[in-house]
Motif scaffolding. Structure first.
Motif, PDB file in Angstrom:
ATOM      1  N   SER A  83      72.148 -85.293   6.721  1.00  0.00           N
ATOM      2  CA  SER A  83      72.141 -86.755   6.598  1.00  0.00           C
ATOM      3  C   SER A  83      71.652 -87.172   5.216  1.00  0.00           C
ATOM      4  O   SER A  83      70.828 -86.505   4.591  1.00  0.00           O
ATOM      5  CB  SER A  83      71.243 -87.370   7.667  1.00  0.00           C
ATOM      6  OG  SER A  83      69.907 -86.937   7.502  1.00  0.00           O
TER       7      SER A  83
ATOM      8  N   ILE B 156      76.458 -88.793   7.094  1.00  0.00           N
ATOM      9  CA  ILE B 156      76.377 -87.350   7.298  1.00  0.00           C
ATOM     10  C   ILE B 156      77.372 -86.701   6.352  1.00  0.00           C
ATOM     11  O   ILE B 156      78.584 -86.931   6.461  1.00  0.00           O
ATOM     12  CB  ILE B 156      76.702 -86.941   8.757  1.00  0.00           C
ATOM     13  CG1 ILE B 156      75.817 -87.687   9.749  1.00  0.00           C
ATOM     14  CG2 ILE B 156      76.566 -85.428   8.910  1.00  0.00           C
ATOM     15  CD1 ILE B 156      74.349 -87.360   9.635  1.00  0.00           C
TER      16      ILE B 156
ATOM     17  N   ASP C 241      70.461 -80.390   9.016  1.00  0.00           N
ATOM     18  CA  ASP C 241      70.471 -81.847   8.845  1.00  0.00           C
ATOM     19  C   ASP C 241      71.102 -82.202   7.501  1.00  0.00           C
ATOM     20  O   ASP C 241      70.512 -81.993   6.444  1.00  0.00           O
ATOM     21  CB  ASP C 241      69.037 -82.388   8.919  1.00  0.00           C
ATOM     22  CG  ASP C 241      68.995 -83.903   8.737  1.00  0.00           C
ATOM     23  OD1 ASP C 241      70.061 -84.542   8.917  1.00  0.00           O
ATOM     24  OD2 ASP C 241      67.918 -84.436   8.413  1.00  0.00           O
TER      25      ASP C 241
ATOM     26  N   GLN D 107      80.482 -90.056   9.246  1.00  0.00           N
ATOM     27  CA  GLN D 107      80.614 -88.716   8.684  1.00  0.00           C
ATOM     28  C   GLN D 107      81.485 -88.747   7.420  1.00  0.00           C
ATOM     29  O   GLN D 107      82.658 -89.107   7.470  1.00  0.00           O
ATOM     30  CB  GLN D 107      81.228 -87.768   9.717  1.00  0.00           C
ATOM     31  CG  GLN D 107      80.321 -87.477  10.898  1.00  0.00           C
ATOM     32  CD  GLN D 107      80.914 -86.454  11.834  1.00  0.00           C
ATOM     33  OE1 GLN D 107      82.135 -86.306  11.923  1.00  0.00           O
ATOM     34  NE2 GLN D 107      80.060 -85.743  12.556  1.00  0.00           N
TER      35      GLN D 107
ATOM     36  N   GLU E 217      72.485 -94.468   7.313  1.00  0.00           N
ATOM     37  CA  GLU E 217      72.649 -93.145   6.746  1.00  0.00           C
ATOM     38  C   GLU E 217      74.080 -92.649   6.953  1.00  0.00           C
ATOM     39  O   GLU E 217      74.825 -93.161   7.792  1.00  0.00           O
ATOM     40  CB  GLU E 217      71.667 -92.153   7.365  1.00  0.00           C
ATOM     41  CG  GLU E 217      71.916 -91.861   8.831  1.00  0.00           C
ATOM     42  CD  GLU E 217      70.970 -90.819   9.394  1.00  0.00           C
ATOM     43  OE1 GLU E 217      69.956 -90.514   8.738  1.00  0.00           O
ATOM     44  OE2 GLU E 217      71.267 -90.295  10.488  1.00  0.00           O
TER      45      GLU E 217
END
Length: 318
Positions: free
Chosen positions: A98, A20, A96, A180, A18
């Motif tokens: 993500s 961010i 969140d 990120q 994942e």
């Protein structure tokens, strides 16, 4: 495009599951305000483009190739912004942020393919105007329904195989542990910034693809309008010149906004890239320009404005 060739050689590569999306987390106090602004813009885009689609289908006076392509363009605009804005709205009201690896790749793919589709549709619209003004006697014969359908199908499908392979290549690259994304959606520059090692080769491929799907269509449009302008100035009557210019001005304004922001974003030098600049430019071509396009076509095109008035009056009476 920022190269990440300066990553330390010993930095671990990892299989990310994942990312961010940092988005606008640096202006935390304005999250609610931004949510309201982007929601209003999204509603305006949906309503404006939906109205154009409806009136180009319903009004007999707009059953022409020009408005057939305009309806296609409006539908592509709805799809284009829907790839980005709903996710942005979700992130603005949740802690969140993500996004899964696969969802990020999917978002990038649809964003790229719909952007290419819009480039090609705008080019088809320029060709339609060129034939209508420079070869008016042959216009019904050349721009027949079969050719219009073939052009529309080509606009929607021609970039699909290229961008499937391109997106797969980007997300097959080794990513470092940092996950990120300093952006509000999965665009090419922020994703490449997380790649380990040298990204020179893929950056060159990006420039080549951008040249093919952005610069070449833009030059074709400019060439078409150069011939259109030369033809218009030779028209004997002032009213004829004014009418010809009015049918082209709205399209030219949309072309300038769309291609201008796209060329600046993907073809400017790497040294001028920065997360803040990329976000600002992305806001312009993913949100601001699609908001103005329906307004431009309604306010600058008398036929669309008249059809819109008739449509609204019909519903008010009912």
């Amino acid at each position: 495009m920022e190269s990440t060739g300066n990553n330390p050689p010993g930095q671990n590569q990892t299989s990310l599951v994942e990312f961010i999306l940092l988005g606008f987390s640096d202006v935390h106090d304005f999250q609610g305000f931004l949510f309201g602004v982007f929601l209003i813009i999204y509603i305006i885009i949906l309503l404006g483009n939906s109205l154009i689609i409806i009136i180009t289908k319903a009004d007999p006076s707009l059953q022409t190739p020009m408005y057939f392509f305009l309806g296609n363009f409006s539908f592509s605009e709805i799809c284009y912004v829907s790839v980005v804005i709903p996710r942005l709205l979700r992130d603005l009201c949740r802690q969140d942020r993500s996004i899964s690896f696969m969802a990020c790749a999917t978002q990038m793919y649809f964003f790229l393919i719909l952007g290419v589709t819009e480039c090609f549709i705008l080019t088809a619209m320029a060709y339609d105007r060129y034939v209508a003004i420079c070869n008016p006697l042959l216009y019904p014969l050349i721009m027949n329904s079969r050719l219009c359908l073939q052009l529309a199908l080509g606009c929607w499908t021609s970039g699909v195989p290229v961008h499937i392979g391109f997106t797969y290549w980007i997300f097959s690259l080794p990513f470092c542990g940092h996950k990120q994304l300093n952006h509000f959606f999965c665009d090419i520059p922020p994703v490449l910034a997380l790649v380990c090692g040298n990204t020179f080769m893929i950056e060159m491929v990006i420039y080549v693809i951008a040249l093919i799907v952005v610069t070449i269509p833009f030059m074709l449009i400019l060439g078409s309008y150069l011939k259109i302008i030369l033809t218009i100035v030779k028209l004997p009557s002032a009213s004829g010149r004014a009418k010809a210019f009015s049918t082209c001005s709205s399209h030219l304004m949309v072309v300038a906004l769309f291609f201008g922001s796209g060329i600046v974003t993907y073809l400017r030098p790497k040294s001028s890239h920065s997360p803040r600049t990329d976000k600002f430019l992305s806001l312009f071509y993913t949100i601001v320009t699609p908001m103005f396009n329906p307004m431009i076509y309604c306010l600058r095109n008398k036929d669309v404005m008249l059809a819109l008035k008739k449509f609204l009056l019909k519903w008010i009476v009912l």
